[in-house]
Design a protein around this motif. Sequence first.
Motif, PDB file in Angstrom:
ATOM      1  N   THR B 632       0.305  -1.283  -0.073  1.00  0.00           N
ATOM      2  CA  THR B 632       0.206   0.043   0.131  1.00  0.00           C
ATOM      3  C   THR B 632       0.889   0.825   0.342  1.00  0.00           C
ATOM      4  O   THR B 632      -0.217   2.395  -0.463  1.00  0.00           O
ATOM      5  CB  THR B 632      -1.063   0.283   1.160  1.00  0.00           C
ATOM      6  OG1 THR B 632       0.249   0.332   2.867  1.00  0.00           O
ATOM      7  CG2 THR B 632      -1.462  -1.022   1.239  1.00  0.00           C
ATOM      8  N   CYS B 633       2.369   0.981   0.411  1.00  0.00           N
ATOM      9  CA  CYS B 633       3.286   2.398   0.223  1.00  0.00           C
ATOM     10  C   CYS B 633       2.129   2.726   1.670  1.00  0.00           C
ATOM     11  O   CYS B 633       3.256   4.126   1.837  1.00  0.00           O
ATOM     12  CB  CYS B 633       3.074   3.311  -0.918  1.00  0.00           C
ATOM     13  SG  CYS B 633       3.717   2.084  -2.368  1.00  0.00           S
ATOM     14  N   ALA B 634       1.675   3.177   2.489  1.00  0.00           N
ATOM     15  CA  ALA B 634       1.253   4.001   3.896  1.00  0.00           C
ATOM     16  C   ALA B 634       2.720   2.620   4.357  1.00  0.00           C
ATOM     17  O   ALA B 634       3.582   2.468   4.458  1.00  0.00           O
ATOM     18  CB  ALA B 634       1.208   2.383   4.352  1.00  0.00           C
ATOM     19  N   ALA B 670       6.262  17.119   6.523  1.00  0.00           N
ATOM     20  CA  ALA B 670       6.656  15.867   5.796  1.00  0.00           C
ATOM     21  C   ALA B 670       5.376  15.244   5.079  1.00  0.00           C
ATOM     22  O   ALA B 670       6.241  14.933   4.220  1.00  0.00           O
ATOM     23  CB  ALA B 670       7.915  15.831   6.551  1.00  0.00           C
ATOM     24  N   MET B 671       4.667  14.850   6.565  1.00  0.00           N
ATOM     25  CA  MET B 671       4.283  13.504   6.393  1.00  0.00           C
ATOM     26  C   MET B 671       3.024  13.823   6.083  1.00  0.00           C
ATOM     27  O   MET B 671       1.530  12.570   5.044  1.00  0.00           O
ATOM     28  CB  MET B 671       4.139  12.811   7.393  1.00  0.00           C
ATOM     29  CG  MET B 671       5.638  11.979   7.159  1.00  0.00           C
ATOM     30  SD  MET B 671       5.662  10.525   8.510  1.00  0.00           S
ATOM     31  CE  MET B 671       4.549   9.433   8.675  1.00  0.00           C
ATOM     32  N   PHE B 672       2.092  15.282   6.287  1.00  0.00           N
ATOM     33  CA  PHE B 672       0.754  15.242   6.858  1.00  0.00           C
ATOM     34  C   PHE B 672       0.337  17.019   6.242  1.00  0.00           C
ATOM     35  O   PHE B 672      -0.898  16.395   5.692  1.00  0.00           O
ATOM     36  CB  PHE B 672      -0.097  14.620   8.143  1.00  0.00           C
ATOM     37  CG  PHE B 672       0.932  13.568   8.458  1.00  0.00           C
ATOM     38  CD1 PHE B 672       0.224  12.331   8.083  1.00  0.00           C
ATOM     39  CD2 PHE B 672       2.206  13.513   9.570  1.00  0.00           C
ATOM     40  CE1 PHE B 672       0.733  11.597   8.884  1.00  0.00           C
ATOM     41  CE2 PHE B 672       1.947  12.151  10.655  1.00  0.00           C
ATOM     42  CZ  PHE B 672       1.472  11.813  10.310  1.00  0.00           C
ATOM     43  N   VAL B 743      12.100   5.435  -4.915  1.00  0.00           N
ATOM     44  CA  VAL B 743      11.965   6.618  -5.722  1.00  0.00           C
ATOM     45  C   VAL B 743      11.498   8.025  -4.491  1.00  0.00           C
ATOM     46  O   VAL B 743      11.496   7.739  -3.678  1.00  0.00           O
ATOM     47  CB  VAL B 743      10.404   6.147  -6.065  1.00  0.00           C
ATOM     48  CG1 VAL B 743       9.912   5.383  -6.603  1.00  0.00           C
ATOM     49  CG2 VAL B 743       9.736   5.936  -5.101  1.00  0.00           C
ATOM     50  N   GLN B 744      12.204   9.119  -5.084  1.00  0.00           N
ATOM     51  CA  GLN B 744      11.854  10.249  -4.788  1.00  0.00           C
ATOM     52  C   GLN B 744      11.105  10.983  -4.986  1.00  0.00           C
ATOM     53  O   GLN B 744      10.740  11.192  -5.733  1.00  0.00           O
ATOM     54  CB  GLN B 744      13.379  10.908  -5.362  1.00  0.00           C
ATOM     55  CG  GLN B 744      13.393  12.295  -4.956  1.00  0.00           C
ATOM     56  CD  GLN B 744      14.004  12.282  -3.291  1.00  0.00           C
ATOM     57  OE1 GLN B 744      14.808  10.975  -2.907  1.00  0.00           O
ATOM     58  NE2 GLN B 744      13.594  12.848  -2.651  1.00  0.00           N
ATOM     59  N   ILE B 745      10.096  10.934  -3.594  1.00  0.00           N
ATOM     60  CA  ILE B 745       8.935  12.245  -3.719  1.00  0.00           C
ATOM     61  C   ILE B 745      10.195  13.951  -3.631  1.00  0.00           C
ATOM     62  O   ILE B 745       9.857  14.058  -2.842  1.00  0.00           O
ATOM     63  CB  ILE B 745       8.156  11.720  -2.615  1.00  0.00           C
ATOM     64  CG1 ILE B 745       7.771  10.431  -2.375  1.00  0.00           C
ATOM     65  CG2 ILE B 745       7.127  12.871  -2.034  1.00  0.00           C
ATOM     66  CD1 ILE B 745       6.466   9.726  -3.914  1.00  0.00           C
ATOM     67  N   ARG B 746       9.242  14.104  -4.576  1.00  0.00           N
ATOM     68  CA  ARG B 746       9.581  15.777  -5.001  1.00  0.00           C
ATOM     69  C   ARG B 746       8.467  17.077  -4.355  1.00  0.00           C
ATOM     70  O   ARG B 746       9.081  18.066  -4.576  1.00  0.00           O
ATOM     71  CB  ARG B 746      10.172  15.678  -6.405  1.00  0.00           C
ATOM     72  CG  ARG B 746      11.380  15.237  -6.375  1.00  0.00           C
ATOM     73  CD  ARG B 746      12.335  15.479  -7.514  1.00  0.00           C
ATOM     74  NE  ARG B 746      13.343  14.229  -7.981  1.00  0.00           N
ATOM     75  CZ  ARG B 746      13.112  13.400  -8.401  1.00  0.00           C
ATOM     76  NH1 ARG B 746      11.187  13.429  -9.520  1.00  0.00           N
ATOM     77  NH2 ARG B 746      13.758  12.704  -9.275  1.00  0.00           N
ATOM     78  N   PRO B 749       2.921  17.449   1.200  1.00  0.00           N
ATOM     79  CA  PRO B 749       3.773  16.090   1.954  1.00  0.00           C
ATOM     80  C   PRO B 749       4.434  14.798   1.084  1.00  0.00           C
ATOM     81  O   PRO B 749       3.362  15.060  -0.056  1.00  0.00           O
ATOM     82  CB  PRO B 749       2.641  15.813   3.266  1.00  0.00           C
ATOM     83  CG  PRO B 749       1.497  16.557   2.742  1.00  0.00           C
ATOM     84  CD  PRO B 749       2.070  17.487   1.391  1.00  0.00           C
ATOM     85  N   VAL B 750       4.980  13.929   2.014  1.00  0.00           N
ATOM     86  CA  VAL B 750       5.179  12.615   0.902  1.00  0.00           C
ATOM     87  C   VAL B 750       4.579  11.154   1.398  1.00  0.00           C
ATOM     88  O   VAL B 750       3.652  11.706   3.080  1.00  0.00           O
ATOM     89  CB  VAL B 750       6.517  12.078   2.073  1.00  0.00           C
ATOM     90  CG1 VAL B 750       6.939  10.783   1.511  1.00  0.00           C
ATOM     91  CG2 VAL B 750       7.433  13.045   1.415  1.00  0.00           C
ATOM     92  N   THR B 751       3.462  11.260   1.290  1.00  0.00           N
ATOM     93  CA  THR B 751       1.936  10.393   1.693  1.00  0.00           C
ATOM     94  C   THR B 751       2.471   8.821   0.195  1.00  0.00           C
ATOM     95  O   THR B 751       2.778   8.928  -0.261  1.00  0.00           O
ATOM     96  CB  THR B 751       1.095  11.493   0.962  1.00  0.00           C
ATOM     97  OG1 THR B 751       0.833  11.239  -1.083  1.00  0.00           O
ATOM     98  CG2 THR B 751       0.863  12.916   1.426  1.00  0.00           C
ATOM     99  N   PRO B 752       1.503   8.028   1.044  1.00  0.00           N
ATOM    100  CA  PRO B 752       1.866   6.890  -0.004  1.00  0.00           C
ATOM    101  C   PRO B 752       1.011   6.977  -1.068  1.00  0.00           C
ATOM    102  O   PRO B 752       1.474   6.283  -2.006  1.00  0.00           O
ATOM    103  CB  PRO B 752       0.175   5.956   2.086  1.00  0.00           C
ATOM    104  CG  PRO B 752       1.179   6.351   2.770  1.00  0.00           C
ATOM    105  CD  PRO B 752       1.057   8.239   2.515  1.00  0.00           C
TER     106      PRO B 752
END
Lengths: 152, 764
Positions: B632-634, B670-672, B743-746, B749-752
Amino acid sequence: MNIEMTLNGKLAKAEIEPGTLLLDLLRSLGCYSVKRGCETSNCGLCTVWMDGVPTLSCSVLAARADGHEITTLEGVREEAEAFGAFLAAEGADQCGFCSPGLIMNVLAMERELESPAMDEIREYLAGNLCRCTGYAGQMRAIEKYLNRKKEA
Amino acid sequence: MEKKETFVGSSVSKKDYRALVTGKPVYTDDIAPRDCLVVKVLRCPHAHAWIEEIDTSKAAAYPGIEAVFTWEDCSQKRFTLAGQTYPEPSPYDRLVLDRRMRFVGDAAAIVAGATEEAVDRALKLIKIKYQVLEPVLDFRTAKDNPVLIHPEDSWQSLCTVGADNKRNLCAAGEEAHGDVDSILASCDHVIERTYHCKANQQAMMETFRTYAELDAYGRLVVTSSTQIPFHVRRIVANALDIPKSKVRVIKPRIGGGFGAKQTAVSEMYPAFVTWKTGKPSKMIFSRYESQIASSPRHEMEVTVRLGADKNGVFQAVDLYTLSNTGAFGEHGPTTVGLSGHKSIPLYSTIKAFRFHYDVVYTNTMSAGAYRGYGATQGIFALESAVNEMAMELHMDPVKLREMNMVHEGDVMPAYYGETANSCALDRCMKRAKEMIGWDEKWPCKDMGNGKVRAVGVAMAMQGSSISKVDVAGATLKLNDDGFYSLMIGASDMGTGCDTTLAQVAADCLGCDLDNIVTHGVDTDVSPYDSGSYASSTAYLTGMAVVKASQSMVEKIKEKGAEYLGLTADDVDFDGDRVYCVDGDAFISLKDIGNQVMCNNGKALEVTESHSSPVSPPPFMVGMAEIELDKETCAFELVDYVGVIDCGTPINPNLVRVQTEGGLGQGIGMAMFEDVTRSERGRVYENSFMQYKLPTRMDTGNIRVEIESSYEPTGPFGVKSVGEVVINTPSPAIAGAVAAATGVQIRELPVTPEKIFRELASSIK
């Protein structure tokens, strides 16, 4: 409309509008510890006890307090200061705006749960947002506070 | 002489903690007069519009309504709400109320009334005929767009920052050191990537709020939750077009600021109402208003070109920042500078750099100051690019950093040519590695249950005050029985400076901490201080306190000598008494304090100011460990380690909590914490329901340690801690995700969802 409730151990009478929220009533009665941080029941700042149960006073009509017992931080100042000293000893009181709601929930948790694990504490207090501390200092303070009797 | 207790380096509790933990009424809305008029503004539903007609007659006639104001009632002289030293780099582009509406939520009218209910009703009774205009919502299309946000001729830029309102430019510029293009052309490896940070909200628990009243002299007294009382005095005077002598600003306890309150978001509305009506008034922002019409982080897109030789030694960096200042230019020209000046200097091996930028107006909420102030955005970009470079080189990103990082004694060409006189970045890295177990964990470990654990790293820096600009002040008074008043102009906003500055004074004066009473800010009383921002308080105001204490000691010695019939050269002061160096004569501080209140022509009161020619950077290393579900990438943040070099910690516990708190905010970013808008420019994340602050279930296990250094220009070796601490989580967490998934998230926020989509497209 008129209501009667027990506020911090004393009888309190108030004339309210039907739509008055408990939060606003309590502040108008001088309980300034009760803070509003959002309008969506997300932040936990306005936590008080209704008949001993932690309640978000922003989401309860004042009319529902009629005939009930309401406790705010002003009613448990000694306990609040006892726990607050642990918060301050960690530097985790910071801006202090979320402290009243947090403290009401910590004191309720202490009454409700016996020796809670850290995960249980996090879950119990998940609704108390804090923007200053990243929670770590608060958690150290809570742990030390709950352990104080064991060490004594 | 017995050794006295010292306070610098000691984790004492804050002086005001009892009031805070027992819920005393100490914040703005707790102390506002009960008969305050309630002030609210009518907010425009369009991103860009012109008010053709406005009919307030019904609203003004509604029972309980005191006044309704429109653009016609306001001064047409433009000003800025940015809390900065005059002349402000931020353009003068504001009016209290304007005819042109520039974002969804812009103020169209002010209503003041006896109750909130009446004001809410009256707001609905105002009828406005808008000419709806085409908005500029995408900041990538703003520069030289035919639609202008500020076409008016009264727009003004006071400083040379490359601003041009006829091009939608709030600022633009370029600087270079060495020949970047030819060096990059000769590099074995060049990474070119673009990174995107959103307009995050500070989301301090106490929203913006202010009350105003007229005093017995007919002056306007503004009590406000602000980081910048002295700037607010100027801003309010500008907004109302009245003399500054008519305005007094008082700061009570503050429920958090984080830079949000370095802009005068709420002050002018009640100030305006009280000045016009003569009645006390207050404005309490709702959380909704704080989410849609406030002063969030500047949305930035940062493009990095980073070149390295075949061994991974960095050669050159080219950094371009596009910053979205929104409808108004508060902090636009200055935040962008930090995206380059406080990221590039992390690497001393770089031989050449170029840093260029555009700051554009758009029809979105105005941005402002948020902890990190542009450095956060630049560091997310550069540190992510370094992580991507490590991946390209198949190198450990820690080793790559160890090869290239700045060390103590290095000159930093991209940091105004300053030298890193105190820098423990290398020790921070070493300790962070040990704490998280980097060598065992990097890059990732398959847990065998569908989950993978991975680690990521980032470095950060900031400054300590604005060099050659910020002014700090401290006044000391000796009172009866020998206790001191310490008056400061810096705002304690929960950070604890009323306590930490007293710790500094106590050590300089050789007294107990309780012998010093700190007085927070009142512009009529406090010494001038530019305010609590730019990580300046401990470093700069701390030094003003040292200077004031030294001057006070001299005055005490003179006075004591006078009472002893000696000269100042004959005596010394040990904190409790002035005594004769060669003899038994002495006089206690208590007696001096009491005696100067009778027949005395020399006040035992001193004020000292301090400015610094340099802004020594604090440094930090952050490392994140995540656990990611491969299906799920969670992912969850399992562990976060932060090691900080803030010079000498005055109060280690407060440093630690500042650091943990900054990391918590950084983790949210970063996340939410996302900010998205509808096609018509409405912010979707307009409450805490949608804007996801991290809870204590989300922040993982934050662990912080301090690696001290000694900054020679700071008081007791102090640098700063307030801002640097928010900068590492975004690149470190994105780096951990990249280590887990490739994979780099650019875009934050960095989400699933983003990881999942990137993975899916990379498989194709």
